[in-house]
Motif scaffolding. Structure first.
Motif, mmCIF file in Angstrom:
data_model
loop_
_atom_site.group_PDB
_atom_site.id
_atom_site.type_symbol
_atom_site.label_atom_id
_atom_site.label_comp_id
_atom_site.label_asym_id
_atom_site.label_seq_id
_atom_site.Cartn_x
_atom_site.Cartn_y
_atom_site.Cartn_z
ATOM 1 N N GLY A 252 17.095 24.303 -30.139
ATOM 2 C CA GLY A 252 17.476 23.352 -29.082
ATOM 3 C C GLY A 252 18.715 23.808 -28.334
ATOM 4 O O GLY A 252 19.639 23.024 -28.102
ATOM 5 N N ALA A 253 18.715 25.088 -27.915
ATOM 6 C CA ALA A 253 19.933 25.672 -27.332
ATOM 7 C C ALA A 253 19.990 25.534 -25.811
ATOM 8 O O ALA A 253 20.900 26.080 -25.193
ATOM 9 C CB ALA A 253 20.033 27.147 -27.732
ATOM 10 N N ASN A 254 19.060 24.819 -25.203
ATOM 11 C CA ASN A 254 19.015 24.785 -23.733
ATOM 12 C C ASN A 254 19.891 23.714 -23.107
ATOM 13 O O ASN A 254 20.166 23.763 -21.917
ATOM 14 C CB ASN A 254 17.574 24.600 -23.246
ATOM 15 C CG ASN A 254 16.910 23.390 -23.844
ATOM 16 O OD1 ASN A 254 16.757 23.325 -25.053
ATOM 17 N ND2 ASN A 254 16.534 22.426 -23.032
ATOM 18 N N ARG A 255 20.354 22.728 -23.893
ATOM 19 C CA ARG A 255 21.251 21.706 -23.324
ATOM 20 C C ARG A 255 22.070 21.086 -24.452
ATOM 21 O O ARG A 255 21.843 21.367 -25.632
ATOM 22 C CB ARG A 255 20.490 20.634 -22.530
ATOM 23 C CG ARG A 255 19.510 19.810 -23.340
ATOM 24 C CD ARG A 255 18.710 18.862 -22.426
ATOM 25 N NE ARG A 255 17.569 18.304 -23.130
ATOM 26 C CZ ARG A 255 17.541 17.101 -23.704
ATOM 27 N NH1 ARG A 255 18.601 16.334 -23.649
ATOM 28 N NH2 ARG A 255 16.449 16.677 -24.321
ATOM 29 N N GLY A 256 23.018 20.234 -24.047
ATOM 30 C CA GLY A 256 23.797 19.486 -25.028
ATOM 31 C C GLY A 256 24.633 20.378 -25.931
ATOM 32 O O GLY A 256 25.140 21.428 -25.517
ATOM 33 N N GLY B 225 17.068 29.321 -29.403
ATOM 34 C CA GLY B 225 15.750 28.694 -29.450
ATOM 35 C C GLY B 225 15.636 27.599 -28.398
ATOM 36 O O GLY B 225 16.587 26.848 -28.154
ATOM 37 N N CYS B 226 14.453 27.520 -27.796
ATOM 38 C CA CYS B 226 14.266 26.578 -26.695
ATOM 39 C C CYS B 226 12.768 26.292 -26.580
ATOM 40 O O CYS B 226 11.966 27.221 -26.544
ATOM 41 C CB CYS B 226 14.801 27.266 -25.445
ATOM 42 S SG CYS B 226 14.386 26.442 -23.939
ATOM 43 N N ARG B 227 12.404 24.985 -26.515
ATOM 44 C CA ARG B 227 10.955 24.709 -26.551
ATOM 45 C C ARG B 227 10.285 24.867 -25.196
ATOM 46 O O ARG B 227 9.089 25.076 -25.127
ATOM 47 C CB ARG B 227 10.673 23.333 -27.138
ATOM 48 C CG ARG B 227 11.154 22.165 -26.334
ATOM 49 C CD ARG B 227 10.642 20.869 -26.948
ATOM 50 N NE ARG B 227 11.489 19.745 -26.576
ATOM 51 C CZ ARG B 227 11.242 18.501 -26.874
ATOM 52 N NH1 ARG B 227 10.171 18.203 -27.576
ATOM 53 N NH2 ARG B 227 12.061 17.535 -26.510
ATOM 54 N N LYS B 228 11.053 24.702 -24.105
ATOM 55 C CA LYS B 228 10.450 24.875 -22.765
ATOM 56 C C LYS B 228 11.274 25.913 -22.020
ATOM 57 O O LYS B 228 12.156 25.565 -21.221
ATOM 58 C CB LYS B 228 10.460 23.553 -22.001
ATOM 59 C CG LYS B 228 9.531 22.501 -22.606
ATOM 60 C CD LYS B 228 9.643 21.194 -21.825
ATOM 61 C CE LYS B 228 9.237 20.012 -22.677
ATOM 62 N NZ LYS B 228 10.079 18.840 -22.528
ATOM 63 N N THR B 229 11.015 27.169 -22.270
ATOM 64 C CA THR B 229 11.864 28.216 -21.697
ATOM 65 C C THR B 229 11.795 28.221 -20.169
ATOM 66 O O THR B 229 12.755 28.602 -19.509
ATOM 67 C CB THR B 229 11.471 29.606 -22.243
ATOM 68 O OG1 THR B 229 10.068 29.751 -22.089
ATOM 69 C CG2 THR B 229 11.842 29.768 -23.683
ATOM 70 N N GLU B 230 10.656 27.747 -19.612
ATOM 71 C CA GLU B 230 10.523 27.759 -18.150
ATOM 72 C C GLU B 230 11.559 26.850 -17.479
ATOM 73 O O GLU B 230 11.953 27.075 -16.338
ATOM 74 C CB GLU B 230 9.088 27.403 -17.715
ATOM 75 C CG GLU B 230 8.602 26.000 -18.014
ATOM 76 C CD GLU B 230 8.129 25.793 -19.458
ATOM 77 O OE1 GLU B 230 8.356 26.666 -20.327
ATOM 78 O OE2 GLU B 230 7.549 24.723 -19.726
ATOM 79 N N ASN B 231 12.037 25.817 -18.211
ATOM 80 C CA ASN B 231 13.031 24.896 -17.623
ATOM 81 C C ASN B 231 14.472 25.261 -17.974
ATOM 82 O O ASN B 231 15.398 24.598 -17.526
ATOM 83 C CB ASN B 231 12.799 23.461 -18.144
ATOM 84 C CG ASN B 231 11.428 22.951 -17.764
ATOM 85 O OD1 ASN B 231 10.817 23.462 -16.829
ATOM 86 N ND2 ASN B 231 10.942 21.961 -18.489
#
Ligand SMILES: NC(=O)c1ccc[n+]([C@@H]2O[C@H](COP(=O)([O-])OP(=O)(O)OC[C@H]3O[C@@H](n4cnc5c(N)ncnc54)[C@H](OP(=O)(O)O)[C@@H]3O)[C@@H](O)[C@H]2O)c1
Length: 233
Positions: free
Chosen positions: A8-12, A31-37
């Protein structure tokens, strides 16, 4: 140089931690579940070259976690199980609890951590100083509970605490340190605007914790600086 896997490294908090760690001479698998965003995370990766690799990783999926583990060769020294959800409003009662919230929250906050640990154990075993940090919460403390808010979230974090404590006994003979750690009340999408500290402040303390923890803290419930004693099970 040590390698850290953050879910969950894409925000917060996860994003702030990835940013703080690459600036502190760690190699980060983000790690990131929606890499496109994951626009900011990808920019961070581009600015740091090999030091930060964005890794598709949905902790609720056996296939996704296994694929991520398969992609990474070599060593991971630290796993930060950060990905988490809190889908409730906080005013639910037993008559109005949405059991789907319970299922989703468990799938991500509890099973997600177990999945990641299981799949990345071979990578941790290659480290001289392996550590796992499970992002818990004061809401997961049973002895400090004094209200009925956020049922699914609180129950999931209490379960994560038990998973952490149990794994500490299983993994200790291999020299793997595992802790539950509270990041504080943090201004993120989850923590809200009224929270007491910024994601950057939390991340900076967590970097300190990552650097400091070792077998003497195995199986403990720590504050964000990596100190035992503030949080009780
Ligand atoms: N903020 C606080 O005050 C606070 C306090 C105590 C504990 N915590 C804990 O700290 C951690 C981070 O919280 P936060 O405040 O940064 O939350 P947040 O801003 O809501 O961010 C949550 C992160 O988890 C990711 N995530 C959710 N489900 C996922 C899945 N199935 N697979 C992979 N990633 C997933 C999200 O990705 P998407 O963008 O794809 O949704 C996002 O990157 C959580 O475990 C939380 O329980 C936070």
């Amino acid at each position: 140089m040590e390698s850290v896997l953050i879910t969950g490294a894409n925000r917060g908090i996860g994003y702030a931690l990835a940013k703080a760690l690459v600036a502190t001479d760690f190699r980060v698998f983000a790690g990131c579940r929606k890499t496109e965003n994951a626009v900011s995370l990808k920019k961070l990766g581009a600015a740091h070259g090999d030091l930060l690799q964005v890794l598709p990783l949905d902790v609720s999926s056996d296939e996704s976690v296994a694929a991520a583990a398969h992609t990474l060769e070599g060593r991971v020294d630290i796993i930060v199980n950060n990905a988490g959800v809190m889908p409730e409003r906080g005013d639910e009662k037993i008559t109005s609890i949405d059991f789907d919230h319970f299922r989703d929250t468990f799938e991500i906050n509890v099973l997600g951590c177990a999945r990641v640990i299981r799949s990345f154990l071979p990578h941790l075993r290659r480290s001289n100083r392996p550590r796992i940090l499970n992002l818990s919460s004061g809401l997961g403390s049973i002895s400090e509970r004094d209200n009925f808010s956020y049922y699914a979230y609180a129950v999931s974090k209490a379960a994560l605490n038990m998973l952490t404590r149990s794994l500490a006994f299983e993994l200790a003979p291999e020299g793997i340190t595992i802790v539950a750690i509270s990041p504080g009340w943090v201004r993120t999408d989850m923590g809200g605007d009224d929270a007491s500290i910024s994601a950057e402040e939390s991340a900076s303390a967590l970097v300190e914790a990552i650097q400091g923890i070792g077998p003497n803290l195995n199986g403990q419930f720590l504050d964000r600086f990596g100190h035992a004693g503030k949080y009780v099970w």
